[in-house]
Design an enzyme around this catalytic site. Structure first.
Site, mmCIF file in Angstrom:
data_model
loop_
_atom_site.group_PDB
_atom_site.id
_atom_site.type_symbol
_atom_site.label_atom_id
_atom_site.label_comp_id
_atom_site.label_asym_id
_atom_site.label_seq_id
_atom_site.Cartn_x
_atom_site.Cartn_y
_atom_site.Cartn_z
ATOM 1 C CG HIS A 185 23.282 87.100 -56.805
ATOM 2 N ND1 HIS A 185 23.761 86.073 -56.395
ATOM 3 C CD2 HIS A 185 22.398 87.281 -57.405
ATOM 4 C CE1 HIS A 185 22.673 85.407 -57.157
ATOM 5 N NE2 HIS A 185 21.368 85.765 -56.698
ATOM 6 N NE ARG A 286 29.199 80.524 -61.969
ATOM 7 C CZ ARG A 286 29.451 81.102 -62.975
ATOM 8 N NH1 ARG A 286 27.845 81.184 -63.765
ATOM 9 N NH2 ARG A 286 30.103 82.212 -63.163
ATOM 10 N NE ARG A 322 32.640 76.670 -59.965
ATOM 11 C CZ ARG A 322 32.468 77.825 -59.541
ATOM 12 N NH1 ARG A 322 33.450 78.446 -60.561
ATOM 13 N NH2 ARG A 322 31.845 78.206 -59.201
ATOM 14 C CD GLU A 411 37.977 80.724 -60.451
ATOM 15 O OE1 GLU A 411 37.068 80.951 -60.329
ATOM 16 O OE2 GLU A 411 38.098 79.240 -59.668
ATOM 17 C CG ASN A 434 33.475 85.980 -63.912
ATOM 18 O OD1 ASN A 434 33.130 86.918 -64.309
ATOM 19 N ND2 ASN A 434 32.129 84.965 -62.766
ATOM 20 C CG ASP A 435 36.962 83.957 -58.170
ATOM 21 O OD1 ASP A 435 37.333 84.994 -57.914
ATOM 22 O OD2 ASP A 435 36.474 83.663 -58.324
ATOM 23 N NE ARG A 445 32.921 87.301 -58.092
ATOM 24 C CZ ARG A 445 32.690 85.931 -58.791
ATOM 25 N NH1 ARG A 445 33.858 85.154 -58.650
ATOM 26 N NH2 ARG A 445 31.411 85.531 -59.734
ATOM 27 C CB CYS A 482 33.554 79.049 -68.136
ATOM 28 S SG CYS A 482 34.790 78.719 -66.677
HETATM 29 C C1 PEP Z 1 35.060 82.997 -62.853
HETATM 30 O O1 PEP Z 1 35.471 83.578 -61.592
HETATM 31 O O2 PEP Z 1 35.087 83.354 -63.701
HETATM 32 C C2 PEP Z 1 33.870 81.411 -62.862
HETATM 33 C C3 PEP Z 1 33.011 81.424 -63.640
HETATM 34 O O3 PEP Z 1 33.365 81.312 -61.527
HETATM 35 P P1 PEP Z 1 32.253 81.825 -60.371
HETATM 36 O O4 PEP Z 1 31.502 83.303 -61.410
HETATM 37 O O5 PEP Z 1 31.603 80.601 -60.191
HETATM 38 O O6 PEP Z 1 33.553 82.300 -59.080
HETATM 39 MG MG MG Z 2 35.406 81.501 -59.963
#
Ligand code: PEP
Ligand code: MG
Length: 557
Positions: A185, A286, A322, A411, A434-435, A445, A482
């Protein structure tokens, strides 16, 4: 003598300033202290709880928006008459005001914990009230983000969303946390604010209030008592950034290959602020961010209003919205996913529709309705798609509501490996790095101890991205990124070299990424992608790409 502490840089740029520390929770007040005047003690306890409520309301009013609602709900908990009665009983029983508040709130938290669900999730708010009231009564420093009186570098063990909801953006120059990872975060927030940040830096635990430091969010370094040479280096970088040419037109490489440059937003306020940054639109809206802290599913009418506000801010441009990505690191009380052993592997993202299909259908209805009245080009995508069948089902549902451009987020490694089949069933895909990193490396994460595995330069992660880009080439359909990876100017070059057609990032990351692209040709990007994938690990991947980048780019990152 200066000292350099190392962590993981998660938001680029460098800045110098004094340390402002988040105060830790106050020590537990001792049991058994004698009370001379129970009446006065009870009054002190009541006044402390009222003081906390007043503090929370003042912060809420200063922050406005969703934070105000969240903090108002918390203030009301501090004023709960049953709590006040219980605390008064504890004082009458011989406790000091501080001890009575401490015990009263601990048992309040236990009752809520036992109830589970939404109320169970309010335990952290009660704990926050306890720490603040005890601090008021014992003279300890108020825990949480301090009220900053001069521009400072915030140093904390970690930053929770509640800590950051009310940050005074003008006074925070940078963030450093002992914990956290590249997609935590703190990292996302720092990028959103456009301020340098370093996470996973345990050595900052020893930094004292007011110490002079430089935070280098590109190198992942903190310099304590920086010498003149380091300060001059930051000034030179700031000057290079300031001298970057004014952005104009769509994103493209030096030899003219178009790469759509888009922004990530989470709230209507984000969108309004981001609308002024030159971009081709929103690559990731988001939607769950709008509903964090809400007890119940947002009515369709409220959703239409919020989505319309974002679409209107980007009138004439593209907005990729999304659908709700609830669960794991983004819990929503009205999404029933309590008590999962592995929430990140559980019913989250699109999977929620298996249990609560109306959450998705209501949202699609609201998106379609909001889109019908606006000139933004609305694309819709689902998070956490794992199979081509899921992509097909989502596409069918969204189209039934009249949404014509429907995509899937990639993801999950299974989706990356089957990108061609996914793209045969929908119109585009967007990679959530990220995921994708979390699932490729089986590394939570939010776990700072595994931050090195989540490094966006990991060659295996790039292999998965390459597989998705391949699917895009085969089907002729757009493939974007993204996740946080898109906002790193060097890695952005690699992503373009792999074949991605759009990059979406925090607005503050966009100018250096645009500049990086405009000064490198597609062939140079391909060379960088090859070098990164041939590297043995994340550190050498980044190093080999740095060696291929123009000195002009290196001077400003
Ligand atoms: C990701 O997972 O890269 C993504 C863009 O979604 P979030 O970070 O909101 O899970
Ligand atoms: Mg994600």
């Amino acid at each position: 003598m200066h000292e350099v502490l190392r962590g993981i840089g998660v938001s680029p740029g460098a800045v110098a300033g004094p340390v402002a520390r988040l105060a830790p929770p106050p020590p537990d007040p001792p049991a058994g202290a004698t009370v001379e005047d129970p009446g006065a003690e009870a009054a002190r306890a009541g006044a402390a709880l009222a003081g906390v409520a007043e503090f929370l309301r003042a912060r809420g009013a200063a922050a406005g928006g969703d934070a105000e609602e969240v903090l108002e709900a918390q203030a009301m908990m501090a004023e709960d008459p049953e709590l006040h009665e219980q605390v008064a009983d504890l004082v009458a029983d011989g406790r000091t005001a501080a001890r009575a508040v401490h015990e009263g709130l601990i048992s309040y938290a236990e009752v809520l914990r036992g109830m589970g669900g939404y109320l169970g999730e309010r335990v952290a708010d009660i704990e926050d009230i306890r720490c603040r009231a005890v601090a008021l009564l014992t003279g300890a420093r108020m825990p949480g983000v301090p009220l900053l009186r001069r521009p400072s570098i915030l140093v904390a063990r970690d930053l929770a969303p509640a800590d950051t909801a009310t940050l005074d953006r003008d006074q925070v120059l940078g963030f450093v946390t002992e914990l956290g990872g590249p997609t935590s975060h703190t990292a996302i927030l720092a990028k959103q604010l456009g301020i340098p940040a370093v996470v996973a830096c345990p050595d900052v635990a020893g930094l004292v209030e007011g110490a002079s430091v430089v935070v280098d969010g590109s190198a992942g370094e903190i310099t304590v008592d920086p010498p003149e040479s380091v300060l001059a280096g930051i000034a030179a970088r700031a000057a290079s950034r300031a001298a970057m040419p004014e952005p104009s037109g769509p994103g493209r490489t030096a030899d003219g290959t178009p790469v759509a440059l888009l922004v990530n937003v989470g709230t209507v306020a984000d969108a309004r602020a981001a609308a002024d940054v030159p971009s081709e639109g929103v690559g990731l809206f988001r939607t769950e961010v709008l509903y964090l802290g809400r007890a119940t599913a947002p009515p369709v009418k409220d959703q239409i209003e919020a989505y319309r506000a974002v679409f209107e801010a980007f009138a004439g441009r593209k907005v990729v919205i999304r659908t709700l990505d609830a669960g794991a690191d983004k819990p929503l009380p009205f999404v029933g996913h309590a008590h999962e052993a592995n929430p990140a592997l559980g019913v989250r993202g699109l999977r929620v529709a298996r249990r609560q299909p109306e959450l998705l259908t209501d949202q699609l209805m609201a998106i379609a309705e909001a889109a019908s009245a606006c000139s933004a080009e609305v694309w819709v995508m689902a998070p956490m798609v794992s199979t081509p069948a899921e992509a097909a089902e989502f596409a069918g549902q969204a189209r039934a509501f009249g949404l014509s451009t429907v995509g899937a987020m990639v993801e999950v490694p299974a989706a990356a490996l089957r990108a061609t089949q996914l793209l045969e069933r929908c119109d585009f895909v967007s990679i959530g790095t990220n995921d994708l990193a979390q699932y490729a490396f089986a590394a939570d994460r939010t776990e700072s101890a595994l931050a090195d595995l989540l490094d966006i330069w990991q060659p295996a992660l790039l292999d998965l991205v390459a597989a998705v880009a391949d699917g895009g080439r085969r089907t002729g359909r757009p493939v974007g990124v993204c996740g946080e990876a898109a906002g790193d100017p060097l890695l952005a070059l690699v992503l373009v070299g792999l074949g991605l057609t759009s990059l979406s990032m925090a607005p503050a990351c966009l100018p250096p990424v645009r500049h990086a692209l405009s000064t490198h040709t597609l062939d140079e990007c391909r060379g960088m992608a090859k070098a990164a994938r041939e590297a043995d690990d994340a550190v050498s991947a980044r190093e080999s790409v740095r060696r291929l980048a123009s000195p002009d780019l290196l001077a400003l990152i």
